[in-house]
Scaffold this motif. Structure first.
Motif, PDB file in Angstrom:
ATOM      1  N   SER A 187     100.731  64.364  19.080  1.00 49.29           N
ATOM      2  CA  SER A 187     101.312  63.109  19.551  1.00 49.29           C
ATOM      3  C   SER A 187     102.389  62.695  18.554  1.00 49.29           C
ATOM      4  O   SER A 187     102.266  62.961  17.361  1.00 49.29           O
ATOM      5  N   TYR A 239     111.059  61.989  28.203  1.00 54.53           N
ATOM      6  CA  TYR A 239     109.893  61.727  29.073  1.00 54.53           C
ATOM      7  C   TYR A 239     109.841  62.628  30.303  1.00 54.53           C
ATOM      8  O   TYR A 239     108.790  63.171  30.627  1.00 54.53           O
ATOM      9  N   THR A 250     102.248  63.735  23.675  1.00 59.75           N
ATOM     10  CA  THR A 250     102.264  62.283  23.845  1.00 59.75           C
ATOM     11  C   THR A 250     103.402  61.720  23.006  1.00 59.75           C
ATOM     12  O   THR A 250     103.543  62.078  21.837  1.00 59.75           O
ATOM     13  N   LYS A 260     102.784  57.447  25.429  1.00 61.70           N
ATOM     14  CA  LYS A 260     102.839  57.879  26.839  1.00 61.70           C
ATOM     15  C   LYS A 260     102.657  59.392  26.925  1.00 61.70           C
ATOM     16  O   LYS A 260     103.302  60.139  26.179  1.00 61.70           O
TER      17      LYS A 260
END
Lengths: 280, 280
Positions: free
Chosen positions: B126, B237, B256, B260
């Protein structure tokens, strides 16, 4: 002459290897430091220097430095010193060895003041403005950039001084890209206009100066006005005096900025230097 | 396990003190480094790493590193190594002691790969975006900021990783304040969209990646398109895959970003990892 004391209170040979290759101070510039001026056996602004060391360490999420141990290390250096009347004592505090038990590395190293600095105190310096890549608001917005911490990661400060030398100057005045004055690579900038002294705010992401604070204290007591306020580069040229101040260089006047001669501040320098010295 | 070789070709004990307190690598973070992955006795991208070490040293106006001596030091580490099949070999080159004769300090330190990195290679990471305070144009305008040099002044990179940890993440993606992607504190960012790989340009003031270059070489040969182009955070994203790549972590997928979940890139990771490994 150089005298070394380790944080555990033992004297050591400054010419001997004492640091491991995996010390994070070396591998990552991961640590903090202070440089303290000692005159006639008396350290100047020792308390503020130790406070700032602790503040820098906190900004780096390091363990709290044992300030009493640093005081003892300074005392040990002073007790052993047999050189001249002035000493620069550097305190270094690193995160210790990589993957170790978290024990920090610490020492106090006493050194002579370089002849170059002594000459600059008397004769003044030329400086160039160099952009630092810091905009107002960045320091508060992005604390992980460690702006205003006196960390061992000083390669940029040293590179800026080499750039000054390439340009035929002695020193650097860091600026924002919009032309606001920040600080020197190892000094605080102070501007004199009439009987008012001004220094840029540390909220810009610069180091709060211990020598600047001492000078302001003395100046205020002598009836001067002092202010902490943004300064534009353009304000430096017509000022009565521009000074780079630090523990070791004391109050050093800038006589030339970016190749242009500044108004003669020799007399003003004598006054400010007298104010500063009156603190001790 | 750790194995140390000095630049003069002698083996040394990594647990022994070997560096003087006045080494500028320690006092000023004034030096450069590289970390090289060795697998099965074979250093990966040794030439590009040594070239980058020399380039970083030049950016710091240091003496040219003796690359043949560094090669010999690496060989000495590998010849002595009796640990696992993978080694991280760190090369360190400092400006030497303050006020000395200019002889640089240099060594090669072989270390195990940390279990954390091994786990992250398989399981992904992440990451959080953190502002780096670098705007486009700054690196070219202000070379004294040493942007894109792999210097020992890495306190900010380490502080950013601690900030990520505070936010519950493993890693950092540095960005400009206008939301352009830069790099990780110790890695290069690579984005996959369809059969195209993208990485931000080093002209932004980031390090040209040796592992990213190897991956791009392999991908191009396998028919992928590769591009060096600015990347906005918003582009991360919807991408098919976001990867932080470096010598030691290889191709590590980001699962991540800023809390998100990104699209699952497990399959893509296997493909890219295969391409990268095909180089060796």
């Amino acid at each position: 002459m150089r005298v070394l004391a380790l944080l555990d209170g033992t004297p050591a040979d400054p010419d001997a290897p004492l640091i491991r290759v995996d010390d994070l101070g070396l591998l990552r510039g991961d640590g903090v430091f202070e440089t303290i001026l000692v005159v006639g056996g008396e350290p100047r602004e020792l308390g503020p220097h130790l406070d700032r060391l602790a503040r820098s360490a906190a900004m780096l999420d390091m363990p709290e430095p044992d300030l009493a141990a640093f005081r003892r290390a300074v005392d040990l250096v002073l007790g052993t010193w047999s050189g001249g009347p002035e000493i620069a004592v550097k305190l270094v505090f690193t995160r210790g060895v990589e993957g170790g038990d978290g024990t920090p590395t610490g020492f106090a190293l006493g050194m002579d003041i370089s002849p170059k600095v002594i000459a600059q105190r008397a004769g003044g310096i030329s400086a160039v403005t160099l952009e630092r890549g810091i905009e107002p608001g960045l320091a508060e917005r992005a604390p992980w950039l460690l702006l205003g911490a006196k960390s061992l990661s000083y390669a940029v400060n040293m590179a800026a001084l080499r750039e000054a030398e390439r340009r035929g100057a002695d020193e650097v005045v860091f600026t924002t890209s919009s032309g606001s004055v920040l600080e020197g690579p190892t000094s605080t900038l102070v501007l004199a206009r009439g009987r008012t002294l001004t220094t840029p705010p540390s909220t810009l992401g610069i180091l709060p100066g211990t020598t600047q604070a001492a000078l302001f204290r003395a100046a205020e007591r002598a009836g001067w006005s002092v202010e902490v306020a943004p300064v534009d580069v353009a304000e430096l040229y017509p000022a009565d005096g521009v000074f780079l101040v630090s523990s070791v260089r004391k109050i050093t006047r800038v006589h030339t900025l970016d190749g242009k001669a500044l108004p003669d501040s020799t007399g003003l320098h004598t006054v400010l230097d007298g104010l500063y010295e009156s603190e001790y």
